[in-house]
Write a protein that holds these residues in place. Structure first.
Motif, short mmCIF file in Angstrom:
data_model
loop_
_atom_site.label_atom_id
_atom_site.label_comp_id
_atom_site.label_asym_id
_atom_site.label_seq_id
_atom_site.Cartn_x
_atom_site.Cartn_y
_atom_site.Cartn_z
N GLN A 1 0.87 -1.19 0.00
CA GLN A 1 0.00 0.00 0.00
C GLN A 1 0.90 1.23 0.00
O GLN A 1 2.07 1.16 0.34
CB GLN A 1 -0.94 0.01 1.20
N SER A 2 0.32 2.34 -0.45
CA SER A 2 1.06 3.60 -0.46
C SER A 2 0.06 4.73 -0.25
O SER A 2 -1.14 4.51 -0.15
CB SER A 2 1.80 3.79 -1.79
N ASP A 3 0.58 5.96 -0.18
CA ASP A 3 -0.31 7.11 -0.01
C ASP A 3 -1.09 7.45 -1.26
O ASP A 3 -2.12 8.12 -1.19
CB ASP A 3 0.52 8.35 0.37
N GLY A 4 -0.59 7.03 -2.43
CA GLY A 4 -1.16 7.47 -3.69
C GLY A 4 -2.52 6.87 -3.99
O GLY A 4 -2.95 5.88 -3.39
N GLY A 5 -3.18 7.47 -4.98
CA GLY A 5 -4.49 6.96 -5.37
C GLY A 5 -5.00 7.59 -6.64
O GLY A 5 -4.32 8.39 -7.28
#
Length: 446
Positions: free
Chosen positions: A137-141
């Protein structure tokens, strides 16, 4: 076929370099000032004057701090712009980014578990498995991912869930959460391949894991409220308003009230593998299991610009995604192809087509912002006003100028209301999407 650099080659390279007296001056300039400062084109300031024929009223620029939440900030900003005008809210009003951040990370954990189980029979060196483990998972979207969160969890004002240390500086919790998810992936894959666990057993284990993730996120961001009071004073007459005991879903319906199905993603991907007037989705990319699917309609750049202008003319800002660093001067807030003369400084040809830049990993979408204005000359755009989410100390109080030529080259996505589509575009958007590979550049998270 191979070629080794010879001593004769080196002699020639040195001779050619030393023979040009200009090289000594440029060497001194670049070594002293750095590549960007040495190649900065002063005329880009006057060429990108921050005045626009269409300039929407918006509030203070928000600041995502040391986190990768640009896509959330940009999406919530498009919603708060309308709220500020409709309810006469103060310029510093914001919707809670931390609230969406919490649920995004929680849902991404479950989405990761889902993909781990789907690929459990593949070896760990399979490209899909390696892609999953590279960043659980990461902060991006993406825009559609924010819509999926709102449809399930609603929205709240920032006053109901303010920023925390970890929402402002997300590296620490990201590293720990990814360690946790990779640890859980080992267990889930073992349950499938060695223990031959049933679906009920796997789901029971996932619930335990998700409970642990919930606890981690609550410590990091604070546990989200289920009900809250909304209080504010109007901007012009300073009247006090208070509404008690709202749920996030009730707040969204009453104060924003958008039909999120009306807002669609338009991409500009001129690569050979993606036809125009076709839709695309990306395998294994999303956040909410069973939630809104990522879906992009690929259009020529002129179509994309025309749609953005229509929405601006109607008084509504436009979410967009781009490769923000390329030829961008952050302090001045200028995004223009003439900002830096890299080619001229080094006397090399660095030009690549937009398609080649995507195919050869030279460029991809890495940042989302909001278009809040455009300068039209004889009906044609020359530059665009951009609301960033890096605070008010950069650009013009946080606002940037994007030249039209820069938009051609480095903007890859916008979100518009589908009512602005013409018949051909609407017909194409209604079709089922083709599925792209997880690592396709159009799956890059802003």
């Amino acid at each position: 076929m191979s070629y080794q650099i010879s001593s004769d080659d080196l002699v020639k390279f040195r001779h050619d370099y030393d023979d040009n007296q200009t090289n000594a001056v440029l060497e001194n300039s670049v070594t002293k000032n750095g590549v960007r400062n040495a190649s900065f084109n002063w005329h880009s300031i006057t060429d990108n004057d921050p005045h626009f024929s269409i300039d929407l009223k918006t509030g203070d620029v928000a600041d995502q701090k040391q986190s990768g939440r640009c896509w959330m900030f940009a999406a919530l900003n498009t919603m708060r712009h309308e709220m500020q005008q409709k309810f006469n809210l103060p310029d510093d009003f914001e919707l809670s980014q931390s609230y969406q951040f919490f649920w995004d990370k929680f849902e991404k954990a479950n989405y990761f578990y889902e993909n781990v189980l789907k690929t459990a029979n593949l070896p760990t060196d399979d490209r899909k498995v390696a892609w999953l483990m590279d960043a659980p998972q990461s902060d991006g979207g993406q825009w559609d991912m924010l819509c999926a969160l709102i449809e399930k969890y609603g929205v709240m004002p920032k006053s109901a869930m303010p920023e925390s240390f970890n929402s402002n500086r997300s590296n620490g919790i990201n590293d720990l959460l990814n360690t946790k998810l990779r640890h859980d992936a080992v267990i889930l894959r073992q349950m499938v391949n060695e223990e031959h666990a049933s679906e009920d057993q796997l789901n029971a284990k996932r619930k335990v894991m998700l409970g642990e993730v919930y606890r981690m996120l609550s410590y990091a961001f604070g546990e989200p409220a289920t009900h809250f009071d909304f209080e504010y004073r109007t901007k012009k007459d300073h009247k006090f308003h208070r509404e008690a005991n709202l749920t996030p879903q009730e707040f969204f319906q009453k104060y924003i009230g958008w039909n999120l199905d009306d807002y669609i993603s338009i991409i500009q991907a001129p690569t050979a593998d993606k036809e125009y007037y076709k839709t695309y989705t990306i395998d294994m990319l999303g956040n909410v299991v069973g939630g809104r699917q990522i879906k992009h309609l690929n259009l020529p750049m002129q179509d994309l610009k025309d749609l953005a202008i229509k929405q601006l003319q109607a008084g509504e800002s436009v979410w967009f995604g781009s490769d923000v660093i390329k030829y961008s001067e952050t302090k001045l807030g200028i995004m223009a192809l003439n900002t830096f003369d890299f080619d001229q400084l080094f006397n090399v040809d660095l030009n690549m087509s937009k398609a080649d830049m995507l195919d050869y990993k030279q460029s991809m979408m890495d940042h989302a912002m909001v278009i809040t204005g455009v300068d039209l000359v004889d009906g044609k755009p020359t530059k665009w006003k951009v609301e960033n989410s890096w605070g008010s100390k950069v650009g013009t109080k946080g606002y940037f100028v994007m030249s039209d030529e820069w938009m051609d080259q480095y903007v890859y996505q916008i979100v518009v209301n589908k009512k602005y589509l013409n018949d051909k575009q609407a017909h194409a958007q209604a079709e089922a999407p083709a599925v792209l590979k997880p690592w396709d550049p159009m799956g890059t998270l802003a």
